[in-house]
Design an enzyme around this catalytic site. Structure first.
Site: not given
Ligand code: AMP
Length: 286
Positions: A42, A66, A157
């Site tokens: 993040h 979601q 990811k």
């Molecule tokens: P989330 O909190 O899981 O909804 O993720 C928020 C954002 O962070 C989304 O755009 C994800 O694709 C990105 N994200 C999650 N994990 C990773 C990672 N390991 N590397 C890069 N971006 C990530």
């Protein structure tokens, strides 16, 4: 580099006020939406955002629309104090938007206007999580209308999410530029994810097998092996490692349509598999 503490706001009107001031000063804005429980992946979105625009907005919102009825909405880790500490230590986020559900869905969840995505939203992860991507698009659309950024950062990811949001932006003529942030991994290859928290110590040791299986598919494709054979081998490998695979598939980069083995085109191998109570996803560009 000078660091700054992020201003934390909970309301749409507070976001709008700040954005209006920045716009009046001629500042550009980049935005990274998250569900919190922040990790280095993040934070990489935050630093890419800081490099792309004068002002950085991050949001933390565990979006109810979601999650399926049997999914982990209730259990999803909510760690706002630690998240704020991480953001302030990084010092590159100007505004942190942490809304309550009523702020994002003022008419309630039942009566919310929803975005309905095309067929790709029901393939790959969408086949196992009905309605998930429509829920993602529904919240991203709302957040973009609130934050009105110039640039939106999403992570590789969640590649299917990225492709579907890109489609929404194009189809609804939304005035924002989408950029992809590369996947950050632990030292053993496991893609960083908030859901890695669900793994116990033994599962955590086995978890890099998902990335390893995708690496193997990539190698086999380079060696000219049949697509179906290599993905079937990857699923078998995951089962031997104690996973319950949902899918391993080879698709076209960009639009995620079926890959044609006869054509030289950029491809992506994607996998999703359960390990204990964690559903892990990963992908590699081929
Ligand atoms: P989330 O909190 O899981 O909804 O993720 C928020 C954002 O962070 C989304 O755009 C994800 O694709 C990105 N994200 C999650 N994990 C990773 C990672 N390991 N590397 C890069 N971006 C990530």
């Amino acid at each position: 580099m000078a660091t700054k503490a992020a201003r934390v706001v909970k309301t749409v009107s507070a976001v709008r006020e700040t954005i209006a001031q920045w716009r009046a000063a001629g500042d550009t804005i980049a935005f990274a939406p998250t569900m919190g429980n922040l990790h280095a992946g993040h934070m990489s979105l935050a630093s890419l955002s800081a490099a792309a625009a004068r002002r950085v907005v991050m949001s933390i919102f565990v979006n109810p629309t979601q999650f399926g009825p049997k999914e982990d909405f209730g259990a999803y880790p909510r760690t706002l104090d630690a998240d704020r500490a991480l953001i302030d230590a990084a010092g590159n986020v100007d505004l942190l938007f942490v809304p309550e559900p009523e702020e994002i869905y003022p008419f309630g969840l039942e009566d919310a206007v929803r975005v309905q995505l095309p067929a790709l939203s029901r393939e790959l992860c969408g086949a196992y999580r009905p309605g998930h991507f429509d829920g993602v698009a529904t919240v991203v659309c709302r957040l973009l209308n609130i934050v009105t950024p110039d640039v939106l950062f999403l992570g590789q990811k969640d590649y299917q999410q990225l492709v579907l949001v890109e489609r929404m932006i194009a189809d609804l003529r939304m005035p924002v530029e989408l950029r992809m942030a590369p996947t950050l991994r632990e030292d053993d290859g496991l893609a960083m994810s908030s859901r890695n928290r669900y793994l116990d110590a033994a599962e955590r040791k086995r978890a890099p097998a998902l990335h390893a299986a995708l690496v193997r598919v990539r190698e086999q494709l380079a060696g000219g092996r049949d697509f179906d054979e290599s993905t079937a081998a990857a699923r078998a490998e995951l089962e031997r490692a104690g996973f319950r695979p949902d899918y391993v598939e080879i698709r076209r980069q960009g639009d995620l349509q079926p890959a044609d083995p006869q054509r030289a085109e950029p491809r992506i191998v994607l996998g999703a598999a359960w390990l204990g109570r964690a559903r892990l996803i990963d992908n590699l560009l081929v």
